[in-house]
Design a protein around this motif. Structure first.
Motif, PDB file in Angstrom:
ATOM      1  N   ALA A 195       0.936  -1.311  -0.024  1.00 32.24           N
ATOM      2  CA  ALA A 195      -0.083   0.117   0.053  1.00 32.24           C
ATOM      3  C   ALA A 195       0.896   1.122   0.193  1.00 32.24           C
ATOM      4  CB  ALA A 195      -0.980  -0.138   1.301  1.00 32.24           C
ATOM      5  N   PRO A 196       0.576   2.226  -0.893  1.00 33.03           N
ATOM      6  CA  PRO A 196       1.444   3.487  -0.897  1.00 33.03           C
ATOM      7  C   PRO A 196       1.265   4.130   0.396  1.00 33.03           C
ATOM      8  CG  PRO A 196       0.130   3.156  -2.978  1.00 33.03           C
ATOM      9  CD  PRO A 196      -0.324   2.133  -1.952  1.00 33.03           C
ATOM     10  N   MET A 197       2.393   4.744   0.675  1.00 28.20           N
ATOM     11  CA  MET A 197       2.533   5.832   1.829  1.00 28.20           C
ATOM     12  C   MET A 197       2.338   7.240   1.260  1.00 28.20           C
ATOM     13  SD  MET A 197       5.478   6.062   4.706  1.00 28.20           S
ATOM     14  CE  MET A 197       5.401   4.428   5.497  1.00 28.20           C
ATOM     15  N   THR A 198       1.530   8.095   1.884  1.00 24.51           N
ATOM     16  CA  THR A 198       1.380   9.314   1.244  1.00 24.51           C
ATOM     17  C   THR A 198       1.726  10.500   2.526  1.00 24.51           C
ATOM     18  OG1 THR A 198      -0.381   8.741  -0.191  1.00 24.51           O
ATOM     19  CG2 THR A 198      -0.265  11.201   0.165  1.00 24.51           C
ATOM     20  N   PRO A 199       2.718  11.381   2.071  1.00 28.10           N
ATOM     21  CA  PRO A 199       2.921  12.454   3.050  1.00 28.10           C
ATOM     22  C   PRO A 199       1.498  13.258   2.926  1.00 28.10           C
ATOM     23  CG  PRO A 199       4.650  12.342   1.384  1.00 28.10           C
ATOM     24  CD  PRO A 199       3.410  11.374   0.969  1.00 28.10           C
ATOM     25  N   VAL A 200       1.145  13.794   4.470  1.00 28.68           N
ATOM     26  CA  VAL A 200       0.135  14.518   4.659  1.00 28.68           C
ATOM     27  C   VAL A 200       0.265  15.672   5.769  1.00 28.68           C
ATOM     28  CG1 VAL A 200      -1.541  12.740   3.973  1.00 28.68           C
ATOM     29  CG2 VAL A 200      -1.076  12.988   6.347  1.00 28.68           C
TER      30      VAL A 200
ATOM     31  N   LEU B   5      -4.926  -1.186   0.072  1.00 30.93           N
ATOM     32  CA  LEU B   5      -5.507  -1.148  -1.547  1.00 30.93           C
ATOM     33  C   LEU B   5      -6.897  -1.337  -1.622  1.00 30.93           C
ATOM     34  CD1 LEU B   5      -2.481  -3.536  -2.529  1.00 30.93           C
ATOM     35  CD2 LEU B   5      -2.722  -1.000  -2.862  1.00 30.93           C
ATOM     36  N   ASN B   6      -7.253  -0.541  -2.618  1.00 31.95           N
ATOM     37  CA  ASN B   6      -8.649  -0.574  -2.977  1.00 31.95           C
ATOM     38  C   ASN B   6      -9.686  -0.404  -1.808  1.00 31.95           C
ATOM     39  OD1 ASN B   6      -7.773  -1.597  -5.527  1.00 31.95           O
ATOM     40  ND2 ASN B   6      -7.647  -3.609  -4.801  1.00 31.95           N
ATOM     41  N   SER B   7      -9.223   0.550  -1.173  1.00 27.51           N
ATOM     42  CA  SER B   7      -9.959   0.966  -0.104  1.00 27.51           C
ATOM     43  C   SER B   7     -11.112   2.040  -0.162  1.00 27.51           C
ATOM     44  CB  SER B   7      -9.325   1.041   1.102  1.00 27.51           C
ATOM     45  OG  SER B   7      -8.567   2.132   1.209  1.00 27.51           O
ATOM     46  N   GLU B   8     -12.128   2.147   0.252  1.00 26.56           N
ATOM     47  CA  GLU B   8     -13.342   3.368   0.134  1.00 26.56           C
ATOM     48  C   GLU B   8     -14.024   3.520   1.119  1.00 26.56           C
ATOM     49  OE1 GLU B   8     -16.086   2.231  -3.146  1.00 26.56           O
ATOM     50  OE2 GLU B   8     -14.266   2.206  -4.632  1.00 26.56           O
ATOM     51  N   GLY B   9     -14.394   4.649   1.596  1.00 22.54           N
ATOM     52  CA  GLY B   9     -15.349   5.103   2.572  1.00 22.54           C
ATOM     53  C   GLY B   9     -14.675   5.009   3.885  1.00 22.54           C
ATOM     54  N   ALA B  10     -15.221   5.299   5.168  1.00 22.10           N
ATOM     55  CA  ALA B  10     -14.725   5.141   6.480  1.00 22.10           C
ATOM     56  C   ALA B  10     -14.467   3.726   6.772  1.00 22.10           C
ATOM     57  CB  ALA B  10     -15.533   5.516   7.565  1.00 22.10           C
TER      58      ALA B  10
ATOM     59  N   PHE C 292       9.382   1.893   3.379  1.00 24.22           N
ATOM     60  CA  PHE C 292       8.832   0.478   3.459  1.00 24.22           C
ATOM     61  C   PHE C 292       8.778   0.459   5.174  1.00 24.22           C
ATOM     62  CE2 PHE C 292       9.192  -3.804   4.839  1.00 24.22           C
ATOM     63  CZ  PHE C 292       7.865  -4.386   4.364  1.00 24.22           C
ATOM     64  N   ASP C 293       7.663  -0.095   5.605  1.00 14.03           N
ATOM     65  CA  ASP C 293       7.674  -0.175   7.182  1.00 14.03           C
ATOM     66  C   ASP C 293       6.784  -1.450   7.144  1.00 14.03           C
ATOM     67  OD1 ASP C 293       6.151  -0.205   9.536  1.00 14.03           O
ATOM     68  OD2 ASP C 293       7.318   1.933   9.871  1.00 14.03           O
ATOM     69  N   TRP C 294       7.559  -2.417   7.947  1.00  8.47           N
ATOM     70  CA  TRP C 294       6.784  -3.813   7.819  1.00  8.47           C
ATOM     71  C   TRP C 294       5.638  -3.762   8.752  1.00  8.47           C
ATOM     72  CZ3 TRP C 294       6.661  -6.210  12.820  1.00  8.47           C
ATOM     73  CH2 TRP C 294       7.484  -5.729  13.858  1.00  8.47           C
ATOM     74  N   MET C 295       5.236  -3.191   9.752  1.00  9.14           N
ATOM     75  CA  MET C 295       4.365  -2.917  10.622  1.00  9.14           C
ATOM     76  C   MET C 295       3.103  -2.289   9.998  1.00  9.14           C
ATOM     77  SD  MET C 295       5.366  -2.268  14.579  1.00  9.14           S
ATOM     78  CE  MET C 295       3.644  -2.795  15.294  1.00  9.14           C
ATOM     79  N   VAL C 296       3.487  -1.051   9.307  1.00  4.40           N
ATOM     80  CA  VAL C 296       2.420  -0.378   8.582  1.00  4.40           C
ATOM     81  C   VAL C 296       1.770  -1.145   7.318  1.00  4.40           C
ATOM     82  CG1 VAL C 296       2.252   1.732   7.158  1.00  4.40           C
ATOM     83  CG2 VAL C 296       3.490   1.973   9.013  1.00  4.40           C
ATOM     84  N   GLN C 297       2.556  -2.057   6.642  1.00  4.70           N
ATOM     85  CA  GLN C 297       2.102  -2.715   5.539  1.00  4.70           C
ATOM     86  C   GLN C 297       1.429  -3.911   6.004  1.00  4.70           C
ATOM     87  OE1 GLN C 297       2.188  -2.013   2.517  1.00  4.70           O
ATOM     88  NE2 GLN C 297       3.439  -0.044   2.721  1.00  4.70           N
ATOM     89  N   PHE C 298       1.511  -4.502   7.334  1.00  4.03           N
ATOM     90  CA  PHE C 298       0.998  -5.330   7.773  1.00  4.03           C
ATOM     91  C   PHE C 298      -0.530  -4.807   8.193  1.00  4.03           C
ATOM     92  CE2 PHE C 298      -1.042  -7.366  11.572  1.00  4.03           C
ATOM     93  CZ  PHE C 298      -1.276  -8.680  10.943  1.00  4.03           C
TER      94      PHE C 298
END
Length: 658
Positions: free
Chosen positions: A406-411, A429-434, A453-459
């Motif tokens: 899943a991409p990590m986006t700076p916010v 991936l492919n998520s929508e809504g709350a 890359f962050d193994w916990m975030v991606q899990f």
């Protein structure tokens, strides 16, 4: 092991690659095992000729194995040695020459069966099958004290000295009873050590307050760092820096305007030290001439983030660039050719990954390259500059190959006082809504999160959770004002920003307010727990790994160590010590809590989690505690991490279910 060499044209630097294969979503057990596994490559280095690589891998548990690969031969890895001690780890190996490698081991022990310490040892390992040599000097039976510091390599390439390296040595004072040969000096010195026979001679006498030396590319000691102690043997918190002019043995202090200059590398060719100093509240890189004038020249500074890294390559550790992190890690190359090369590689490789030059041959014509990104755990490549040929070597995590990340986006999100807080948002991936979401504050507090890359975030993303990593006030890397008085003394600001991260997820429609959790490690675990003290209703589940729970006990835990006064000043005195300790406010908790801790944690004692569990149970709150016997702060064991991820997933599923 086979290598497919890719020719890189100077004009386009184009690479043809196969499309990645997307793996099917696995079971929670499968995903926890794969994301929790130790990296395939723990360390890697290139021989002086550029024809061999050495790398450390593991059995995914407590054994590390050192392999060597002849790149001009069959390319098959050959095991040289391994380390299987539960309380020790092989962390890195560098080439002394084409035959011998120098490796560092880090281990854990208790002094007098009570005080836990980490210590290091250095070994030399030959590619010809010779028995390893212990390079760390032996401790005499007459010695006072404990030899924690097993030495560090200052130079692998000394002019005119074949098979010899420069290493620091911790000298211990010895009892002179019955002998005239006892060593009466103590402190850190420097020795020239033969890696083939472990013969040594002192080239720099010990200094009781020295903590670091820096050598130039010719193996000359040019910089010394001292940290004085008080009469009780504890660090005062002061740091003093000294240098030598060419062809002189006298030490001169960096003083006046340079008293805060922290030198980290020396170039004999330029006769300068490269180092860091604060400019207008931000860390900047300078170079200072090592002569009577000590002229200072600014190399790079920014007005938004700290300049915090120096990039060096090759046997002489030549300075070629400086790095800093805005939304992503950036490298400003001082070597124009390498900068152009890195830019072309980034543009040519899939996904425009971050490029790092990990190592180089003696002539710098063969480079070891790492490329990775938020959705790519990373790959090591060999680059031959003569013909621009790039060869893939090893993936950093081969157990994750083929999985789509899943991409990590700076916010940025607003804190309660209107301050914009930077962070990173990763959506499934492919998520929508709350959706269910997790706020994940980093450790430290003198640290920050980075894009990558962050193994916990991606899990968590693979399990359907949105993840927000806030670089709250109290994080490092954003200058002195942002760091403030640190995340303990100003815990209300730091933890307030963390809670505002959760509120922002809800306000943006990303998170379902009834399915919002928080997960943190170390200081992040502290922030996760303390978030309940500020707002007990915000998060529906709290996970804390190796957390601080009692600030007063943080100070007490340091009492047996030389850094006691430093820790005491960092935590500070006043009402914030009691108010900022989540164990003192268990009655405010409303969310269920899951705790993890290793019993040999040197950073945060496991009694901190035990105390939190006791206080929560006494207050009638819901708490689970998982303790890992014999593991340290990082729980660096594939099965342990996999077990932990699966337990967290079960916990979050139970409490954040629709």
């Amino acid at each position: 092991m086979k290598y497919n060499t890719l020719s890189l044209g100077f004009a386009t630097l184009a690479i043809a690659v196969a499309s990645p294969v997307q793996a099917q979503v696995g079971s929670p057990e499968d995903l926890a095992g794969r994301f929790g596994a130790r990296p395939t490559v723990l360390d890697i280095s290139l021989s002086p000729s550029g024809t061999q690589i050495a790398y450390i891998t593991s059995d995914n548990a407590t054994t590390e194995i050192l392999y060597v690969v002849d790149l001009n031969g069959e390319g098959e890895p050959r095991a040289l040695t391994s380390l299987s001690e539960d309380n020790a780890e092989m962390t890195q190996c560098d080439w002394a020459n084409e035959v011998w490698l120098v490796c560092e081991l880090v281990a854990y022990a208790r002094v007098d069966g009570r005080v836990p310490i980490n210590y290091t040892r250095m070994l030399s390992v030959a590619t010809d099958g010779s028995d390893p040599n212990l390079l760390t000097s032996s401790r005499s039976l007459r010695s006072y004290g404990v030899m924690q510091d097993g030495g560090s390599v200052l130079s692998l390439d000394i002019e005119g000295e074949e098979n010899r390296i420069l290493m620091t040595r911790q000298f211990l004072e010895e009892s002179s009873l019955g002998t005239r040969l006892a060593n009466e000096e103590s402190g850190l010195g420097v020795e020239m050590v033969d890696v083939t026979r472990n013969r040594r001679r002192t080239v720099e006498d010990p200094d009781e307050y020295a903590v670091r030396y820096v050598a130039d590319e010719h193996g000359e000691i040019r910089v010394k760092v001292r940290r004085p102690r008080d009469i009780s043997g504890r660090l005062t918190g002061d740091t003093l820096y000294f240098y030598r002019t060419p062809d002189s043995s006298r030490w001169n202090a960096f003083s006046g305007d340079l008293s805060g200059f922290n030198p980290v590398a020396v170039s004999a060719e330029e006769n300068v030290a490269y180092g860091f100093q604060t400019l207008d509240g931000y860390r900047a890189l300078y170079r200072v001439t090592l002569d009577e004038n000590a002229d200072s020249e600014l190399v790079l500074a920014r007005d938004d983030v700290d300049v915090d890294g120096l990039m060096r390559i090759g046997r002489q550790q030549r300075v070629v660039g400086v790095s800093y992190a805005t939304e992503k890690r950036q490298i400003a190359y001082l070597d124009e050719d390498l900068g152009n090369l890195a830019g072309r590689l980034q543009a040519a490789l899939p996904g425009s990954p971050l490029i790092s030059i990990v190592d180089a041959s003696s002539d710098e014509q063969t480079l070891l390259i790492y490329a990775g990104s938020d959705v790519d755990p990373g790959m090591y490549y060999l680059l031959e500059r003569a013909n621009n040929a790039l060869s893939p070597l090893l993936p950093t995590r081969d157990h994750l190959e083929g999985m789509e990340m899943a991409p990590m986006t700076p916010v940025e999100f607003p804190a309660a006082d209107g301050t914009m807080i930077p962070g990173y948002l990763t959506l499934p991936l492919n998520s929508e809504g709350a959706m269910p979401a997790v706020v994940m504050p980093h450790g430290g507090p003198g640290a920050r999160d980075y894009w990558g890359f962050d193994w916990m975030v991606q899990f968590f993303a693979a399990r359907g959770y949105a993840v927000l990593q806030p670089n709250f006030r109290g994080s490092s890397g954003y200058g002195e004002a942002w760091f403030g008085r640190n995340g303990f003394q100003q815990w209300e600001v730091a933890v307030g920003d963390v809670n505002d991260a959760g509120r922002w997820l809800v306000s943006e429609g990303i998170a379902d307010p009834e399915r919002l959790g928080i997960v943190g490690w170390s200081y992040g675990g502290y922030a996760a727990l303390q978030s309940q003290v500020l707002d007990p209703q915000l998060y529906q589940a709290v996970v804390a790994i190796a957390p601080v729970t009692d600030l007063e006990q943080v100070v007490e835990e340091a009492r047996d160590y030389t850094n006691y006064q430093v820790v005491r000043r960092f935590v500070g005195d006043g009402p914030h010590v009691e108010e900022g300790s989540p164990a003192n406010h268990a009655d405010r908790f409303e969310a269920p809590v899951l705790l993890f801790h290793g019993t040999t944690d040197m950073n945060v004692g496991n009694f901190q989690s035990r105390r939190m569990e006791d206080r929560l149970e006494a207050a009638g709150r819901t708490v689970q505690y998982v303790e890992y016997e014999g593991f340290d702060h990082y729980l660096d064991h594939g099965q342990v991490r996999g077990n932990m991820l699966l337990a967290i997933d079960t916990f979050l599923t139970e409490h954040l279910a629709e």
